[in-house]
Write an enzyme that holds these catalytic residues in place. Structure first.
Site, PDB file in Angstrom:
ATOM      1  N   ASP A 241       0.998  -5.814  -2.009  1.00 53.63           N
ATOM      2  CA  ASP A 241       1.934  -6.492  -1.244  1.00 53.63           C
ATOM      3  C   ASP A 241       2.219  -7.933  -0.921  1.00 53.63           C
ATOM      4  O   ASP A 241       0.941  -8.453  -0.724  1.00 53.63           O
ATOM      5  CB  ASP A 241       2.117  -5.928   0.035  1.00 53.63           C
ATOM      6  CG  ASP A 241       2.723  -4.515   0.124  1.00 53.63           C
ATOM      7  OD1 ASP A 241       2.766  -3.885  -1.256  1.00 53.63           O
ATOM      8  OD2 ASP A 241       2.633  -3.744   1.153  1.00 53.63           O
TER       9      ASP A 241
ATOM     10  N   ARG B  61       8.146   0.801  -6.478  1.00 55.69           N
ATOM     11  CA  ARG B  61       7.767  -0.394  -6.004  1.00 55.69           C
ATOM     12  C   ARG B  61       7.177  -1.179  -7.281  1.00 55.69           C
ATOM     13  O   ARG B  61       5.779  -1.596  -6.910  1.00 55.69           O
ATOM     14  CB  ARG B  61       7.309  -0.544  -4.924  1.00 55.69           C
ATOM     15  CG  ARG B  61       8.196   0.146  -3.741  1.00 55.69           C
ATOM     16  CD  ARG B  61       7.437  -0.393  -2.384  1.00 55.69           C
ATOM     17  NE  ARG B  61       8.266   0.337  -1.255  1.00 55.69           N
ATOM     18  CZ  ARG B  61       7.780   0.406   0.150  1.00 55.69           C
ATOM     19  NH1 ARG B  61       6.835  -0.197   0.565  1.00 55.69           N
ATOM     20  NH2 ARG B  61       8.732   0.804   0.898  1.00 55.69           N
TER      21      ARG B  61
END
Length: 324
Positions: free
Chosen positions: A165, A218
């Site tokens: 992330d 993602r």
């Protein structure tokens, strides 16, 4: 095309470290010293292309080899410019902070971070290369409030949250030649729809030559960043979707190979508003055609994309640990 920049042999650097028996090491929290260190040019192999170009990590700093969690945490969080070699499995119980001017590199295929991950926070000039990240109770790697970061030739599997992330005003990042599998929320770019004040004008990231191997979503999911460059990646058996552009992000999806991927890319995701996405020169095998819309800022650096039809073999042969 594989990177053509000069490559430094890791085995040579290891030999230098082993020979430096008189040099001191980082003192860990438990009072023990890490293995002998030496001054070398750089342990990182190759140089980054894209937004992370110019990242040198701990080049020019001392080299320390760590083989337990306390030594690793002390070295990664040190204020010193360091090159940190990992030659075994480091078992972490919580995210370990990585500070500025660090290279963290696995030796051969033996370097592994297990149980938790790395938090690159308020840092600049960090390289993470040739490590396996497994079974994190959080993210594999979290990058926040950080610039000039290169994450290269790693493997990620079974994180509790994301594999990698990048968020909170981070920018100038290249994510290259990584292999991710057994992951749901794989790579997030921009953590919240309400964080525009920090993120607009930031979150500029290059993703190239990564292998998204049966992961769910993602890959990446993008907010605000413009441009974000996603090129020459191999996607196979993607469960939910590949790339999502949201919250007025601008994403160029270029010369990727999508196989068995029903939804390779789209606009918007969940409650997030649409972003903008331009797709060009991608290759599709048993996959959907994707959704595009709007325009994307020009890519501000030079690069040479491999032909999309060749990307599967190039990435499968080159991504992950032990391939540098």
């Amino acid at each position: 095309m594989r990177r053509t920049s000069a490559r430094f042999k890791l085995v040579s650097a290891v030999a230098v470290v082993a020979a430096a028996a008189t040099m001191g090491g980082i003192t860990a929290a438990n009072g023990t010293a890490a293995e002998p260190t030496a001054d070398v040019g750089t342990l990182a192999v190759g140089t980054p292309t894209g937004f992370g170009a110019g990242t040198t990590g701990g080049a020019g700093g001392r080299t320390v080899t760590v083989s337990n969690a306390s030594d690793f945490i002390a070295a990664a969080g040190s204020s010193e410019r360091l090159q940190i070699q990992v030659n075994t499995t480091i078992n972490l119980s919580s995210m370990a902070r990585v500070t500025s001017n660090k290279t963290i590199i696995g030796v051969g295929t033996s370097g592994r971070i297990n149980g938790s991950g790395l938090n690159v926070s308020n840092a600049s000039n960090v390289i993470i290369q040739n490590l396996s990240f497994t079974n994190s109770n959080d993210d594999g790697i979290n990058v926040q409030y950080s610039t000039n970061v290169w994450i290269d030739h790693n493997e990620f599997s079974n994180p509790n949250d994301g594999a990698l992330d990048i968020k909170r005003a981070s920018t100038g990042v290249t994510v290259s030649w990584n292999h991710t599998y057994d992951s749901d929320k794989n790579m997030l770019l921009g953590h919240s729809d309400s964080n525009a004040s920090e993120d607009v004008g930031k979150l500029r990231v290059t993703y190239h030559h990564n292998w998204f191997d049966g992961v769910n979503q993602r890959n990446p999911r993008v907010r605000f960043g413009d441009p974000v460059h996603v090129y020459n990646n191999y996607y196979n058996d993607i469960g939910s979707y590949g790339v999502a552009s949201t919250e007025n992000a601008g994403v160029l999806v270029e010369a990727n190979y999508f196989e068995d991927t029903e939804d390779p890319f789209h606009l918007g995701e969940g409650s997030s508003d649409d972003g903008r996405l331009v797709a060009r020169n991608n290759h599709f095998v048993n996959s959907g055609s994707g959704q595009t819309g709007g325009s994307v800022a020009s890519i501000p650096y030079g690069y040479s994309a491999d032909p999309a039809a060749n990307v599967k073999s190039i990435v499968m042969n080159g991504a992950g640990t032990g391939k540098i």
